[in-house]
Design an enzyme around this catalytic site. Structure first.
Site, short mmCIF file in Angstrom:
data_model
loop_
_atom_site.label_atom_id
_atom_site.label_comp_id
_atom_site.label_asym_id
_atom_site.label_seq_id
_atom_site.Cartn_x
_atom_site.Cartn_y
_atom_site.Cartn_z
N LYS A 73 0.76 -1.19 -0.06
CA LYS A 73 0.04 0.02 -0.05
C LYS A 73 0.62 1.34 0.00
CE LYS A 73 -4.07 0.21 2.45
NZ LYS A 73 -4.95 0.40 3.43
N LYS A 95 4.15 -3.88 10.71
CA LYS A 95 2.83 -3.81 11.54
C LYS A 95 3.24 -4.59 13.09
CE LYS A 95 -1.74 -3.62 11.02
NZ LYS A 95 -2.57 -2.82 10.23
N THR A 135 -10.00 8.65 3.90
CA THR A 135 -9.98 7.54 2.82
C THR A 135 -11.27 7.84 1.97
OG1 THR A 135 -9.09 6.03 4.86
CG2 THR A 135 -10.27 5.23 3.03
P1 NAD Z 1 -16.19 2.16 10.92
O1 NAD Z 1 -16.30 0.65 12.41
O2 NAD Z 1 -16.33 3.48 11.16
O3 NAD Z 1 -17.54 1.31 9.88
C1 NAD Z 1 -17.81 0.23 9.66
C2 NAD Z 1 -18.95 0.16 9.42
O4 NAD Z 1 -19.65 -1.13 8.72
C3 NAD Z 1 -20.08 0.24 10.74
O5 NAD Z 1 -21.18 1.25 10.36
C4 NAD Z 1 -20.63 -1.22 10.74
O6 NAD Z 1 -22.08 -1.20 11.28
C5 NAD Z 1 -20.87 -1.68 9.21
N1 NAD Z 1 -20.59 -3.16 9.01
C6 NAD Z 1 -19.92 -4.03 9.88
N2 NAD Z 1 -20.20 -5.23 9.31
C7 NAD Z 1 -20.97 -4.97 8.21
C8 NAD Z 1 -21.88 -5.64 7.41
N3 NAD Z 1 -21.59 -7.37 7.41
N4 NAD Z 1 -22.76 -5.29 6.53
C9 NAD Z 1 -22.98 -4.19 6.56
N5 NAD Z 1 -22.46 -3.12 7.23
C10 NAD Z 1 -21.39 -3.57 8.27
O7 NAD Z 1 -14.91 1.43 10.22
P2 NAD Z 1 -14.31 2.18 9.00
O8 NAD Z 1 -13.14 3.14 9.79
O9 NAD Z 1 -15.29 2.87 8.22
O10 NAD Z 1 -13.41 0.92 8.12
C11 NAD Z 1 -14.37 0.31 7.21
C12 NAD Z 1 -13.42 -0.59 6.67
O11 NAD Z 1 -12.40 -0.03 5.89
C13 NAD Z 1 -12.65 -1.53 7.47
O12 NAD Z 1 -12.40 -2.86 7.09
C14 NAD Z 1 -11.23 -1.02 7.54
O13 NAD Z 1 -10.13 -1.74 7.82
C15 NAD Z 1 -11.21 -0.34 6.32
N6 NAD Z 1 -10.22 0.79 6.14
C16 NAD Z 1 -10.28 1.90 6.86
C17 NAD Z 1 -9.68 3.06 6.69
C18 NAD Z 1 -9.98 4.20 7.28
O14 NAD Z 1 -9.46 5.13 7.21
N7 NAD Z 1 -10.75 4.37 8.69
C19 NAD Z 1 -8.65 2.83 5.82
C20 NAD Z 1 -8.32 1.74 5.01
C21 NAD Z 1 -9.21 0.85 5.11
#
Ligand code: NAD
Length: 371
Positions: A65, A77, A150
């Site tokens: 990445k 990590k 993001t």
């Molecule tokens: P978050 O916890 O703020 O949001 C996740 C959302 O997904 C929540 O609203 C939850 O209710 C929902 N959710 C969980 N399981 C679900 C399902 N099976 N079906 C539908 N909705 C579901 O997390 P985030 O920070 O938004 O991150 C989301 C994803 O993106 C994660 O996998 C994280 O690793 C990845 N990610 C995040 C970032 C970042 O900057 N936050 C960067 C790269 C990747």
């Protein structure tokens, strides 16, 4: 314990360090995968069920990445074996501080937040060893989830990808699976650029309105602590109904492996922009390609967060970080899709080739590569 070197290859890992301090029940692992481009960055994960091998896989994902994003950083990590929900704040702080101290001399690695840790944990790390990113604003941090780092990158990836599949963002129907920090912001930014949100989900269920959902109202509803299934402004459907909603842009922003070879046929979209990490299995990516659905891999599309964190570490302003996200994600998406088209590759293959060639070029400049 895993066999030493069982998961090493030409790129790394450079170091695997086990940390054990029974007096405070500290068990942790640091994997520094590759530092050819610069000191490694990657989050500190706290979870009861991680392994050194998983830590290595996550570190390698960060190597790709960071290289794909063109950052002067390698991938690393670290993991702490503990349940952040049950150990209590005091013990959590003790573990994070002790782990940071044990790794104080490992300046090939810069701590960042990940599952089970947050900006306050990074403030503790900074306090102990002076080396952390993803800090609170008071310590010079840029709150990337609050500003939508993001989500901005995903929207930029979608705009560039749209050109490659003859799609207009204005009027495009968007479905977001996972309306959290990432999902809300990509919906908001694409909405500001003319797209229409027709479906969104969280763990409570899916909301759907083919004529368009009021995005700001839905965000305010979610920010008030309510779940999507309590939303009165649209039809409420079961959790996995996002897969069946017809759209032009489908964005997984929740969990890994949500699309596999069994359910991929349910998607009716022209573009998939991967917000979550590994949300689509390799087999399903191939199926999408065969159906001419353009698919932008996670480490290209969702790099906005790490770009923001790297900019924070350099002391950049929030505005400069946002500009870097726009520029880097646009350039990389275009390069990956051009390679994929010209060399008849899947976008993920083109993205891996791009990242690997950048890592190898950086490695050739290192002293040890001469021998
Ligand atoms: P978050 O916890 O703020 O949001 C996740 C959302 O997904 C929540 O609203 C939850 O209710 C929902 N959710 C969980 N399981 C679900 C399902 N099976 N079906 C539908 N909705 C579901 O997390 P985030 O920070 O938004 O991150 C989301 C994803 O993106 C994660 O996998 C994280 O690793 C990845 N990610 C995040 C970032 C970042 O900057 N936050 C960067 C790269 C990747």
């Amino acid at each position: 314990m895993e066999e030493p070197f069982s998961f090493s290859d030409n790129l790394g890992p450079l170091k695997v360090i086990y940390v054990y301090e029974p007096s405070v029940s500290l068990k942790g692992v640091l994997v520094v995968d590759n530092v050819a481009a610069g000191p490694s960055i990657g989050g500190l994960r706290m979870a009861p069920d991680v392994s050194a091998q998983e830590c290595f896989r996550l570190a390698r994902a960060m190597t790709y990445k960071n290289a794909a994003a063109g950052l002067p950083h390698g991938g690393g990590k670290s993991v702490l074996f503990a349940d952040p929900k049950s150990i209590g704040d005091e013990h959590k702080q003790q573990l994070v501080r002790a782990f940071a101290c044990a790794l104080a001399g490992e300046d090939h690695y810069i701590f960042g937040p990940d599952m089970g840790t947050d900006e306050v944990c990074m403030a503790w790390v900074k306090d102990e060893i002076g080396r952390a990113l993803g800090l609170p604003r008071e310590l010079g941090g840029i709150p990337l989830d609050e500003i939508g780092a993001t989500g901005l990158g995903l929207a930029c990836a979608a705009e560039v990808a749209a050109e490659f599949c003859d799609l207009e963002i204005k009027g495009a129907r968007v479905v977001v699976q996972g309306f959290g920090a990432v999902g809300k912001h990509v919906a908001r930014i694409l909405g500001e650029r003319g797209a229409i949100l027709v479906g969104a989900s969280d763990t409570s269920g899916t909301v759907c309105d083919p004529s368009g959902i009021d995005i700001n109202a839905l965000i305010a509803h979610k920010d008030s602590g309510s779940s999507l299934s309590q939303w009165k402004g649209a039809q409420v459907l079961p959790l996995d109904a996002t897969l069946d909603i017809e759209c032009e842009i489908w964005i997984p922003a929740a969990r890994p492996d949500v699309i596999d070879e069994a359910n991929v046929k349910r998607l009716h979209t022209r573009l998939v922009i991967q917000g979550a990490n590994i949300p689509v299995t390799h087999g399903a990516e191939r199926r999408l390609h065969e159906r001419s659905v353009l698919n932008i891999p996670d480490f290209i599309a969702n790099a906005g967060g790490v770009i923001c964190a790297a900019m924070e570490y350099q002391g950049a302003s929030e505005a400069a970080a946002m500009q870097a996200i726009e520029e880097k994600v646009r350039r990389n998406t275009r390069e990956v899709l051009t390679r994929a088209r010209d060399e008849q590759l899947l976008p993920r293959e083109a993205a891996l080739n791009l990242a690997t060639s950048r890592i190898e070029a950086a490695m050739r400049t290192r002293r040890w590569s001469l021998f």
